[in-house]
Design a protein around this motif. Structure first.
Motif, PDB file in Angstrom:
ATOM      1  N   SER A  54      -2.802  15.216   1.977  1.00  9.44           N
ATOM      2  CA  SER A  54      -1.940  14.782   3.070  1.00  9.44           C
ATOM      3  C   SER A  54      -1.684  13.292   2.950  1.00  9.44           C
ATOM      4  N   GLN A  55      -0.557  12.828   3.456  1.00 11.63           N
ATOM      5  CA  GLN A  55      -0.162  11.432   3.292  1.00 11.63           C
ATOM      6  C   GLN A  55      -1.150  10.461   3.925  1.00 11.63           C
ATOM      7  N   ASP A  56      -1.797  10.839   4.992  1.00 13.00           N
ATOM      8  CA  ASP A  56      -2.657   9.891   5.689  1.00 13.00           C
ATOM      9  C   ASP A  56      -4.012   9.706   5.016  1.00 13.00           C
ATOM     10  N   ARG A  57      -4.351  10.504   4.023  1.00 10.72           N
ATOM     11  CA  ARG A  57      -5.641  10.309   3.365  1.00 10.72           C
ATOM     12  C   ARG A  57      -5.495  10.212   1.845  1.00 10.72           C
ATOM     13  N   LEU A  58      -4.429   9.563   1.399  1.00 17.67           N
ATOM     14  CA  LEU A  58      -4.297   9.317  -0.040  1.00 17.67           C
ATOM     15  C   LEU A  58      -5.456   8.447  -0.495  1.00 17.67           C
ATOM     16  N   LEU A  59      -5.881   8.661  -1.690  1.00 20.43           N
ATOM     17  CA  LEU A  59      -7.105   8.036  -2.174  1.00 20.43           C
ATOM     18  C   LEU A  59      -6.877   6.613  -2.673  1.00 20.43           C
ATOM     19  N   GLY A  60      -6.501   5.712  -1.796  1.00 21.16           N
ATOM     20  CA  GLY A  60      -6.356   4.300  -2.155  1.00 21.16           C
ATOM     21  C   GLY A  60      -5.405   4.089  -3.313  1.00 21.16           C
ATOM     22  N   ASP A  61      -5.927   3.514  -4.383  1.00 21.64           N
ATOM     23  CA  ASP A  61      -5.123   3.275  -5.576  1.00 21.64           C
ATOM     24  C   ASP A  61      -5.443   4.287  -6.671  1.00 21.64           C
ATOM     25  N   GLY A  62      -5.891   5.451  -6.291  1.00 15.82           N
ATOM     26  CA  GLY A  62      -6.275   6.467  -7.266  1.00 15.82           C
ATOM     27  C   GLY A  62      -5.076   7.104  -7.948  1.00 15.82           C
ATOM     28  N   PHE A  63      -5.399   8.055  -8.803  1.00  9.79           N
ATOM     29  CA  PHE A  63      -4.372   8.735  -9.582  1.00  9.79           C
ATOM     30  C   PHE A  63      -3.338   9.420  -8.702  1.00  9.79           C
ATOM     31  N   TRP A  64      -3.777  10.162  -7.691  1.00 11.25           N
ATOM     32  CA  TRP A  64      -2.833  10.910  -6.855  1.00 11.25           C
ATOM     33  C   TRP A  64      -1.945   9.980  -6.042  1.00 11.25           C
ATOM     34  N   ALA A  65      -2.446   8.820  -5.671  1.00 13.88           N
ATOM     35  CA  ALA A  65      -1.612   7.855  -4.960  1.00 13.88           C
ATOM     36  C   ALA A  65      -0.506   7.343  -5.872  1.00 13.88           C
ATOM     37  N   ARG A  66      -0.835   7.112  -7.137  1.00 20.20           N
ATOM     38  CA  ARG A  66       0.192   6.675  -8.098  1.00 20.20           C
ATOM     39  C   ARG A  66       1.207   7.779  -8.355  1.00 20.20           C
ATOM     40  N   VAL A  67       0.731   9.015  -8.456  1.00 18.03           N
ATOM     41  CA  VAL A  67       1.641  10.147  -8.670  1.00 18.03           C
ATOM     42  C   VAL A  67       2.591  10.283  -7.481  1.00 18.03           C
ATOM     43  N   PHE A  68       2.050  10.197  -6.272  1.00 15.53           N
ATOM     44  CA  PHE A  68       2.877  10.296  -5.076  1.00 15.53           C
ATOM     45  C   PHE A  68       3.885   9.154  -5.015  1.00 15.53           C
ATOM     46  N   SER A  69       3.462   7.923  -5.284  1.00 12.17           N
ATOM     47  CA  SER A  69       4.359   6.775  -5.258  1.00 12.17           C
ATOM     48  C   SER A  69       5.472   6.916  -6.299  1.00 12.17           C
ATOM     49  N   ALA A  70       5.125   7.408  -7.472  1.00  8.48           N
ATOM     50  CA  ALA A  70       6.127   7.598  -8.516  1.00  8.48           C
ATOM     51  C   ALA A  70       7.146   8.661  -8.117  1.00  8.48           C
ATOM     52  N   SER A  71       6.683   9.741  -7.487  1.00 11.11           N
ATOM     53  CA  SER A  71       7.625  10.791  -7.081  1.00 11.11           C
ATOM     54  C   SER A  71       8.540  10.308  -5.969  1.00 11.11           C
ATOM     55  N   VAL A  72       8.015   9.496  -5.051  1.00 12.98           N
ATOM     56  CA  VAL A  72       8.853   8.931  -3.989  1.00 12.98           C
ATOM     57  C   VAL A  72       9.854   7.957  -4.583  1.00 12.98           C
ATOM     58  N   ALA A  73       9.415   7.169  -5.567  1.00 13.11           N
ATOM     59  CA  ALA A  73      10.332   6.209  -6.198  1.00 13.11           C
ATOM     60  C   ALA A  73      11.443   6.931  -6.957  1.00 13.11           C
ATOM     61  N   LEU A  74      11.112   8.023  -7.622  1.00 16.68           N
ATOM     62  CA  LEU A  74      12.140   8.800  -8.329  1.00 16.68           C
ATOM     63  C   LEU A  74      13.108   9.475  -7.372  1.00 16.68           C
TER      64      LEU A  74
END
Length: 75
Positions: A54-74
């Motif tokens: 869920s968006q409110d518990r992304l793991l800081g600067d972990g892998f899944w946070a980077r994946v989520f940020s990249a998908s939002v940027a795309l």
């Protein structure tokens, strides 16, 4: 002769179409064809990331946070 053959002979054959693409044009066509695929893949990746974490518990600067940020940027 089918009706499709008749239509082709009537309308397209007289035009004598030849597709001559140079390397630059060919790359542009391939890139234009690939862009929708990249956008669809980003949408699927975003849906998976939102479902898995869920968006409110992304793991800081972990892998899944980077994946989520990249998908939002795309997107």
């Amino acid at each position: 002769m089918t009706s499709l053959d008749e239509l082709y002979d009537t309308y397209l054959r007289p035009l004598n179409l030849e597709w001559r693409l140079d390397d630059v044009s060919r790359r542009r066509v391939i890139l234009a064809s690939a862009l929708p695929t990249i956008v669809i893949a980003a949408q699927i990746l975003q849906a998976i990331a939102l479902h898995a974490i869920s968006q409110d518990r992304l793991l800081g600067d972990g892998f899944w946070a980077r994946v989520f940020s990249a998908s939002v940027a795309l997107l």
